[in-house]
Design an enzyme around this catalytic site. Structure first.
Site, short mmCIF file in Angstrom:
data_model
loop_
_atom_site.label_atom_id
_atom_site.label_comp_id
_atom_site.label_asym_id
_atom_site.label_seq_id
_atom_site.Cartn_x
_atom_site.Cartn_y
_atom_site.Cartn_z
N GLU A 1 -3.41 -10.14 3.94
CA GLU A 1 -4.66 -9.53 4.71
C GLU A 1 -5.49 -10.52 4.46
O GLU A 1 -6.20 -10.89 5.25
CB GLU A 1 -5.00 -8.11 4.17
N GLU B 1 0.87 -1.19 0.16
CA GLU B 1 0.00 0.01 0.05
C GLU B 1 1.05 1.45 -0.16
O GLU B 1 0.70 2.14 -0.71
CB GLU B 1 -0.80 0.00 1.24
C1 1HE Z 1 6.74 -8.63 11.89
C2 1HE Z 1 6.02 -8.75 10.65
C3 1HE Z 1 4.81 -7.97 10.62
C4 1HE Z 1 7.91 -9.63 10.46
N1 1HE Z 1 4.27 -7.54 11.75
N2 1HE Z 1 6.30 -8.36 13.02
N3 1HE Z 1 2.13 -8.63 7.00
C5 1HE Z 1 2.25 -9.76 6.83
O1 1HE Z 1 1.40 -10.67 7.23
C6 1HE Z 1 3.61 -10.41 6.44
C7 1HE Z 1 4.34 -11.06 7.66
N4 1HE Z 1 5.67 -11.17 7.49
C8 1HE Z 1 6.28 -12.32 6.86
O2 1HE Z 1 5.53 -12.82 6.21
C9 1HE Z 1 7.56 -12.39 6.85
O3 1HE Z 1 8.06 -11.90 8.21
C10 1HE Z 1 8.43 -11.73 5.61
C11 1HE Z 1 8.07 -12.43 4.37
C12 1HE Z 1 8.00 -10.36 5.28
C13 1HE Z 1 9.79 -11.83 6.17
O4 1HE Z 1 10.35 -13.08 6.27
P1 1HE Z 1 11.70 -13.22 6.96
O5 1HE Z 1 11.95 -14.87 7.01
O6 1HE Z 1 12.88 -12.61 6.34
O7 1HE Z 1 11.45 -12.70 8.59
P2 1HE Z 1 10.76 -13.33 9.68
O8 1HE Z 1 11.64 -14.24 10.49
O9 1HE Z 1 9.55 -13.87 9.26
O10 1HE Z 1 10.82 -12.07 10.67
C14 1HE Z 1 11.71 -11.41 11.33
C15 1HE Z 1 10.91 -10.83 12.71
O11 1HE Z 1 10.15 -9.71 12.20
C16 1HE Z 1 10.02 -11.72 13.38
O12 1HE Z 1 9.88 -11.08 14.85
P3 1HE Z 1 11.20 -11.54 15.85
O13 1HE Z 1 10.98 -11.01 17.15
O14 1HE Z 1 10.79 -13.31 16.18
O15 1HE Z 1 12.57 -11.77 15.37
C17 1HE Z 1 8.79 -11.24 12.80
O16 1HE Z 1 7.72 -11.61 13.88
C18 1HE Z 1 8.79 -10.04 12.75
N5 1HE Z 1 7.79 -9.38 11.50
N6 1HE Z 1 6.78 -9.32 9.72
C19 1HE Z 1 4.97 -7.67 13.20
N7 1HE Z 1 4.32 -7.69 9.47
C20 1HE Z 1 -3.17 -0.77 6.69
S1 1HE Z 1 -3.56 -2.18 7.01
C21 1HE Z 1 -2.47 -3.12 6.25
C22 1HE Z 1 -2.36 -4.56 6.66
C23 1HE Z 1 -1.52 -5.35 6.45
O17 1HE Z 1 -0.35 -5.04 6.21
S2 1HE Z 1 -1.82 -7.20 6.88
C24 1HE Z 1 -0.22 -7.93 6.33
C25 1HE Z 1 0.84 -7.90 7.25
#
Ligand code: 1HE
Length: 259
Positions: A133, A113
């Site tokens: 989402e 977005e």
């Molecule tokens: C996060 C987030 C996040 C990572 N919020 N903490 N977005 C999503 O649903 C995407 C969610 N994220 C992922 O699918 C993956 O993290 C990625 C593909 C982006 C990257 O993968 P990777 O393997 O490089 O990293 P990781 O090990 O998954 O994440 C590293 C850390 O970042 C980990 O935290 P840690 O404390 O365990 O190290 C993750 O939890 C954290 N992290 N993404 C919070 N999104 C206005 S409305 C908009 C609505 C939306 O955007 S919904 C979609 C949200």
């Protein structure tokens, strides 16, 4: 003062803005969204730059909404939260200067977005696009329902959200997410090159492209033609336009060359 998770570097006529929360994949919490709004609304106009590049630190451009903040909200709070995103991304789209998004890795959810609110997108080969989402039981709320169909069409967006489809960089470029596809690691450099080129334009031309064109594109044709004529008349009456046209007629300005 620039937000702690945003780096702002002024490089002559352009600004390079970097989301700098790599440990959380540049996930956008409320504080960061408000920081972006502040930057585009207040700080950037004071720098006098003429174009900007927006990229992300680490392996990914942006993982979207910080899901750890997605606590229980009632309907009213959800509405205000979404409107907060709208207000911030509005400042990106209709802010002081054109913004080139330089994309790599995850460009997902709210990250997509944000990229959609920019004026041009350059992606490297590692970029991938998704709208998780649909799988998280929520909906887009950062303007994606308006801006993303304008890039790729409502049918593709519906498919992405219903099926969890992920577009890779090549398919993403073909679908219309990005206007440029570059080798791994080169998106920011190419974005900077493009921003420097944009900064050479007459400011009124850039203004027209940012503020008039998207509105004209949404108007009924007869109103659009009139708005176009008014914008054209204003742009061509500026002294800078006259100087540039004269330079061409005097043989002193670059010709258009085959791409
Ligand atoms: C996060 C987030 C996040 C990572 N919020 N903490 N977005 C999503 O649903 C995407 C969610 N994220 C992922 O699918 C993956 O993290 C990625 C593909 C982006 C990257 O993968 P990777 O393997 O490089 O990293 P990781 O090990 O998954 O994440 C590293 C850390 O970042 C980990 O935290 P840690 O404390 O365990 O190290 C993750 O939890 C954290 N992290 N993404 C919070 N999104 C206005 S409305 C908009 C609505 C939306 O955007 S919904 C979609 C949200």
């Amino acid at each position: 003062m620039t937000h702690k998770d945003i780096l702002l570097e002024i490089r002559g006529p352009i600004a390079v803005i970097r989301l700098n929360r790599p440990a959380k994949r540049n996930a956008l919490n409320d504080s960061l969204i408000l920081g972006l709004r502040e930057l585009f609304e207040k700080e950037l106009p004071e720098t006098g730059v003429r174009a900007a590049v927006l990229d992300g630190a680490g392996e990914h451009f942006c993982a979207g909404l910080d899901l750890s903040e997605l606590k229980e909200r009632d309907a009213g709070q959800g509405l205000y939260h979404s409107r907060m995103w709208h207000a911030a991304l509005e400042q990106v789209q209709y802010g002081p200067v054109p913004v080139v998004a330089a994309l790599h890795g995850a460009v997902v959810g709210g990250g997509l977005e944000l990229a959609s609110a920019c004026h041009i997108r350059v992606a490297d080969e590692t970029a991938f696009y998704a709208l998780p989402e649909g799988s998280r039981g929520i909906f887009v709320g950062g303007g994606g329902a308006v801006r993303i169909p304008r890039l790729i069409g409502a049918a593709r967006m519906t498919d992405m959200m219903l099926t969890g489809r992920v577009y890779n960089a090549q398919d993403g470029e073909r679908a219309g997410f990005a206007q440029y596809l570059v080798p791994q690691g080169q998106a920011s450099a190419r974005g900077i090159e493009l921003a420097n080129r944009i900064a050479e334009n007459a400011p009124l031309t850039n203004y027209a492209l940012m503020h008039a064109l998207p509105r004209i594109a949404e108007q009924p044709a007869d109103q659009g033609f009139l708005t176009e004529a008014l914008m054209a008349a204003i742009a061509q009456s500026a002294p800078e336009a006259k100087t540039r046209v004269k330079a061409f007629l005097d043989g002193k300005a670059a010709k258009v060359r085959k791409g």
